[in-house]
Scaffold this motif. Sequence first.
Motif, mmCIF file in Angstrom:
data_model
loop_
_atom_site.group_PDB
_atom_site.id
_atom_site.type_symbol
_atom_site.label_atom_id
_atom_site.label_comp_id
_atom_site.label_asym_id
_atom_site.label_seq_id
_atom_site.Cartn_x
_atom_site.Cartn_y
_atom_site.Cartn_z
ATOM 1 N N GLY A 29 1.086 -1.532 -0.233
ATOM 2 C CA GLY A 29 0.013 -0.266 -0.150
ATOM 3 C C GLY A 29 0.918 1.180 0.131
ATOM 4 N N THR A 30 2.125 1.115 1.178
ATOM 5 C CA THR A 30 2.955 2.633 0.706
ATOM 6 C C THR A 30 3.229 2.552 -0.827
ATOM 7 N N PHE A 31 3.549 1.325 -1.540
ATOM 8 C CA PHE A 31 4.528 1.946 -2.671
ATOM 9 C C PHE A 31 3.154 2.306 -3.106
ATOM 10 N N SER A 32 2.108 1.457 -3.353
ATOM 11 C CA SER A 32 1.035 2.719 -4.095
ATOM 12 C C SER A 32 0.382 4.004 -4.216
ATOM 13 N N TRP A 167 8.308 -1.985 7.514
ATOM 14 C CA TRP A 167 8.345 -1.163 8.143
ATOM 15 C C TRP A 167 9.786 -0.862 7.514
ATOM 16 N N CYS A 168 10.263 -1.162 6.219
ATOM 17 C CA CYS A 168 11.433 -0.951 4.954
ATOM 18 C C CYS A 168 10.501 -0.451 4.374
ATOM 19 N N SER A 169 9.509 -0.786 3.826
ATOM 20 C CA SER A 169 8.607 -0.530 2.741
ATOM 21 C C SER A 169 8.419 0.704 3.471
ATOM 22 N N ILE A 170 7.745 0.676 4.675
ATOM 23 C CA ILE A 170 7.583 2.605 5.377
ATOM 24 C C ILE A 170 8.863 3.308 5.012
ATOM 25 N N ALA A 171 9.888 2.949 5.202
ATOM 26 C CA ALA A 171 11.198 4.095 5.524
ATOM 27 C C ALA A 171 11.349 3.871 4.359
ATOM 28 N N ASN A 176 10.914 8.354 -0.874
ATOM 29 C CA ASN A 176 10.670 8.432 -2.099
ATOM 30 C C ASN A 176 9.578 9.850 -1.961
ATOM 31 N N VAL A 177 9.367 9.865 -1.059
ATOM 32 C CA VAL A 177 7.898 11.341 -1.440
ATOM 33 C C VAL A 177 8.594 12.765 -1.319
ATOM 34 N N VAL A 178 10.273 12.155 0.089
ATOM 35 C CA VAL A 178 10.858 13.724 0.088
ATOM 36 C C VAL A 178 11.517 14.511 -0.811
ATOM 37 N N LEU A 179 12.530 12.879 -1.929
ATOM 38 C CA LEU A 179 13.449 13.054 -2.481
ATOM 39 C C LEU A 179 12.302 13.351 -3.859
#
Length: 464
Positions: A29-32, A167-171, A176-179
């Motif tokens: 879901g974080t990826f989407s 947790w790795c996906s969330i990090a 990704n969003v910040v960049l």
Amino acid sequence: MNAWKHRFTGPAGILQVLRVALPLMISTGTFSLVLFIDRTLLLWYDGSAMSASMAAGNLFWALICLPFGLASMTGAFVAQYVGAGQQEKIGRLLWQSVWFALGTAPFFLILAVLAPWMFRASNQPPDLIALESMYLRILLVGAVGSVLDTALSGFFSGTERTQTIMWCSIATAAMNVVLDVGLVFGIGPLPELGIVGAGIASAICFWFKAILFAALIWYQADESLYGFRCGRVFDFPLLKRLVFYGLPAGLQFVVESGGFTLIVLQIGSLGDIPLRATTMAINFNMIAFIPLIGLSVATSVLVGRHLTQSGPALAQQVVWSALSLALTYSLAWTAIYLLVPDTLLSLYRMGNIDSGSEASLALARGLLGFVAMYVLFDATQLILAGALRGAGDTWFVLLGTTACSATALSIGHYFEPSDTALRWWWWAITSWVWMLAVTMLLRFIQGRWRSIDMIGKRDVDLLP
């Protein structure tokens, strides 16, 4: 055995599946969410950049999904080794996946060189080809990292340590969003790079996640149990077994994503506005669809484990519990698509958008109706295909997907009307998903998956 059966029936069974699946659903879901934010930021930056990212992003997935699909079978193998009590083989298996992932580098380099040709061959609008080619080439820099991440995460999913993946996906998603924000618009010391910045952010994060998984395995996993360090060898028979079952899984992803990409490229040939509207509708479809990939992976892992540990009866109960979860989740999204489409689409108006985007929004509202018609069927085919892959029935999943994809594309191509082409291609997408769901359901009920021996627990020949 009876105690295990009780755990996977009714509400108790759903909770047991959810224990493994929920972290994976959050992870995917974080990826989407990242994809949605990425494309929305590009819409605010420039509408054409959003269209280019949709076409190039879909093509990237179509190009990467063969090695991605093969590497994704690592989790099913690990789960079956755990169920069979053969954990000492996991380290060597994981290294075969790593060698395979690293070996894909020349393949992706060739694809990067061919990027402009691929977009010209698909009759993309000339003003989008340069943007699409640039974005695709940058994504391909991170392609090996993405395949490596998939291979390494198979250890955590196969051993049901799915919270680590979450947790790795969330990090990674947060990075990704910040960049994305910094590199698309240029904030602080970061330059304003538009679609180039979005591509760079994604490529960096592909590699970051792979390195993070590698570090966790190397420093935290039990060497005496799994044998990671002593498994650092090239084992051709084991690699052959991984390829035998993983190749059809990868080819199935190629057929499915390739077919969808061809449809998107056909829509792109209609012009920027239809492609932009399709991108808007697909973005919301992804928010519902991609978390179900996590549930599908969990189903695959649990089926693989319980086939070798407890037998097919319990594995079947796992599938029905997972399917109940998937349909409940998708039913909620169906209601949202039908009842509040304008509320969803209003998110695109939060930035500065041009007149083309306004026209696209009007088209996208109608396209969400198509999404509502197939989302329940999409959930069904995802869970059942995951169950069949976990059991090793990967060749049928490939053949069934190929037949459904070819049928949908043939109908769409040969009978495309000139005045309602956009809606026609969306009917092709909808009927395609319907066919996939029926095909996977019939195969699962038929039961061939119950007797497949993927890890060689029984001495059988490797025949399709």
